[in-house]
Design a protein around this motif. Sequence first.
Motif, PDB file in Angstrom:
ATOM      1  N   CYS A 215      68.000  38.463 -24.975  1.00 29.19           N
ATOM      2  CA  CYS A 215      67.978  39.182 -26.372  1.00 29.19           C
ATOM      3  C   CYS A 215      69.046  39.068 -27.581  1.00 29.19           C
ATOM      4  O   CYS A 215      70.041  38.859 -27.205  1.00 29.19           O
ATOM      5  CB  CYS A 215      68.227  40.838 -25.929  1.00 29.19           C
ATOM      6  SG  CYS A 215      68.115  41.982 -26.976  1.00 29.19           S
TER       7      CYS A 215
ATOM      8  N   CYS B 260      71.359  42.244 -27.879  1.00 26.24           N
ATOM      9  CA  CYS B 260      72.498  42.630 -26.825  1.00 26.24           C
ATOM     10  C   CYS B 260      72.846  41.555 -25.981  1.00 26.24           C
ATOM     11  O   CYS B 260      73.641  41.686 -25.173  1.00 26.24           O
ATOM     12  CB  CYS B 260      71.893  43.796 -26.061  1.00 26.24           C
ATOM     13  SG  CYS B 260      70.638  43.414 -25.023  1.00 26.24           S
TER      14      CYS B 260
ATOM     15  N   CYS C  19      65.030  42.412 -25.894  1.00 29.88           N
ATOM     16  CA  CYS C  19      64.472  43.483 -24.837  1.00 29.88           C
ATOM     17  C   CYS C  19      64.024  44.561 -25.180  1.00 29.88           C
ATOM     18  O   CYS C  19      63.815  44.952 -26.295  1.00 29.88           O
ATOM     19  CB  CYS C  19      65.986  43.509 -23.932  1.00 29.88           C
ATOM     20  SG  CYS C  19      66.934  44.789 -24.898  1.00 29.88           S
TER      21      CYS C  19
ATOM     22  N   CYS D  10      66.051  47.125 -27.291  1.00 29.73           N
ATOM     23  CA  CYS D  10      66.501  46.577 -28.547  1.00 29.73           C
ATOM     24  C   CYS D  10      65.227  46.582 -29.597  1.00 29.73           C
ATOM     25  O   CYS D  10      65.383  46.884 -30.707  1.00 29.73           O
ATOM     26  CB  CYS D  10      66.968  45.385 -28.493  1.00 29.73           C
ATOM     27  SG  CYS D  10      68.817  45.362 -27.758  1.00 29.73           S
TER      28      CYS D  10
HETATM   29 ZN   LIG Z   1      68.645  43.821 -26.199  1.00 26.69          ZN
END
Ligand SMILES: [Zn+2]
Length: 71
Positions: free
Chosen positions: A36, A39, A57, A60
């Motif tokens: 991702c 993050c 992800c 997010c």
């Molecule tokens: Zn993420």
Amino acid sequence: MDELDLAALQSEAFQTDALNQFKRHRQPDNNPGTACIDCEEEIPLRRRQAIPGCLRCVDCQQQHETEAACC
Ligand SMILES: [Zn+2]
């Protein structure tokens, strides 16, 4: 092509090889682009298969969409 060009070319190839080896060594289980971008957690394989080229992800992505950003 003279010897200088050849040397530069070989040097470049060597650096690319070394860089690739370094990346492989750092991320033995990861393919590039599976983390991702927000993050840096690994994006689940099922999500990546469902959305080829997805960058975030689920968490997010939802947060990103609620923030109404442009991209
Ligand atoms: Zn993420």
